[in-house]
Design a protein around this motif. Structure first.
Motif, mmCIF file in Angstrom:
data_model
loop_
_atom_site.group_PDB
_atom_site.id
_atom_site.type_symbol
_atom_site.label_atom_id
_atom_site.label_comp_id
_atom_site.label_asym_id
_atom_site.label_seq_id
_atom_site.Cartn_x
_atom_site.Cartn_y
_atom_site.Cartn_z
ATOM 1 N N ARG A 9 0.841 -1.214 0.000
ATOM 2 C CA ARG A 9 0.000 0.000 0.000
ATOM 3 C C ARG A 9 0.868 1.252 0.000
ATOM 4 O O ARG A 9 1.915 1.282 0.647
ATOM 5 C CB ARG A 9 -0.869 0.033 1.259
ATOM 6 C CG ARG A 9 -1.808 -1.146 1.335
ATOM 7 C CD ARG A 9 -2.869 -0.870 2.345
ATOM 8 N NE ARG A 9 -3.705 -2.037 2.540
ATOM 9 C CZ ARG A 9 -4.794 -2.019 3.292
ATOM 10 N NH1 ARG A 9 -5.149 -0.917 3.922
ATOM 11 N NH2 ARG A 9 -5.520 -3.098 3.418
ATOM 12 N N ALA A 35 4.095 -0.362 4.582
ATOM 13 C CA ALA A 35 3.606 0.565 3.544
ATOM 14 C C ALA A 35 4.743 1.274 2.810
ATOM 15 O O ALA A 35 5.836 1.452 3.362
ATOM 16 C CB ALA A 35 2.679 1.601 4.180
ATOM 17 N N ALA A 91 -3.526 4.239 -0.879
ATOM 18 C CA ALA A 91 -4.291 3.696 0.250
ATOM 19 C C ALA A 91 -4.652 4.801 1.226
ATOM 20 O O ALA A 91 -5.455 4.579 2.134
ATOM 21 C CB ALA A 91 -3.472 2.623 0.951
#
Ligand code: N5H
Length: 259
Positions: A9, A35, A91
């Protein structure tokens, strides 16, 4: 075992000026979850700080920097174009920028100039609306936007002045954006943080006194840390909060409930 997996993400993170920034504490948590981060910065000094800080994050090579002044539409457009051209599906967005001129914070609210009022609202509030709109096509369903606010939006906190009015507008914007983006499956929330000693708070009259008052009066009898703010932001940025939008979540050691 329960876990929070953000691998694959990408989140846009605004507002890191140094390692004490709340946005940096959030970035550390996001990166720990796996992430990829796209940091935006305005001052070259902040860009330099980020270049030094990023190597300490997990997944070092997956994080990028983008120079962006939220007062400039062309910069916001350039960010949206970059995200589109790179084929990045987002995201989420961490909005952690605010500004008010020293004159507006030192004096009385009644003396706020038109220019100072507009500047505070432009940087601290409109930036969220403009970024949310520009990044909208890139948000994947389930994406989340988180901004930072403070209790001075609803109570009079001496010296917060025009920032209190701007934060009230920011919180209202969170609700309207939550409504607009809800159809895309995108959530928008705010974390209302207790005072944290960051660069933005430095040199501000009465800040140390406010830390003392919180320590004395808050149910937890202490101040909060940037990491605690980051933990709440992480919750709001992840699927753990999938049913929550348009909310203000308080990370203030309970100070706000006191009469
Ligand atoms: C009641 C208080 C203390 C009094 C008011 C503080 C207001 C702080 C917010 C704004 C954003 C601070 C600000 O714009 C300072 C600038 O005039 C000068 N500083 C800078 O330009 C530095 C270098 C850069 C990094 O800062 C920014 N903003 O770009 C509130 C506190 C108890 C809690 C608090 C500090 C809240 C908050 O909103 O940050």
């Amino acid at each position: 075992m329960l876990c929070l997996d953000l691998s694959g993400r990408t989140y846009v993170v605004t507002g890191v000026t140094n390692e004490r920034s709340i946005a940096w504490a959030i970035a550390e948590k996001l990166a720990a979850g796996g992430a990829n981060l796209l940091f935006t910065y305005r001052l070259e000094r902040s860009g330099e700080a980020l270049r030094k800080l990023i190597p300490s994050l997990p997944g070092e090579g997956n994080h990028r920097l983008f120079s962006l002044d939220v007062e400039r539409d062309e910069d916001i457009e350039a960010l949206a174009t970059f995200v589109r051209e790179e084929g990045i599906s987002l995201a989420g967005l961490v909005h952690s920028v605010a500004f008010a001129r020293k004159e507006e914070l030192d004096g009385a609210f009644i003396d706020t100039s038109r220019e100072g009022f507009l500047l505070a609202h432009n940087v601290s509030v409109y930036s969220l609306v403009a970024l949310a709109r520009a990044l909208r096509p890139a948000f994947r369903p389930g994406a989340a936007v988180v901004t930072l606010t403070y209790l001075g939006s609803e109570r009079v906190v001496p010296h917060y002045n025009v920032m209190g009015v701007a934060k009230a507008a920011l919180e209202a914007s969170v609700r309207y954006l939550a409504y607009d983006l809800g159809g895309d499956g995108v959530r928008v929330n705010a974390v209302s943080a207790g005072p944290v000693r960051t660069l933005s708070a430095r040199g501000i009259a009465g800040f140390t006194r406010i830390l003392g008052i919180v320590e004395e009066r808050a149910p937890l009898r202490r101040n909060i840390t940037a990491e605690e703010v980051a933990n709440a932001a992480l919750f709001l940025l992840s699927d753990w909060s999938s049913g929550i939008t348009g909310e203000v979540l308080y990370v203030d050691a309970g100070y706000g409930i006191m009469g």
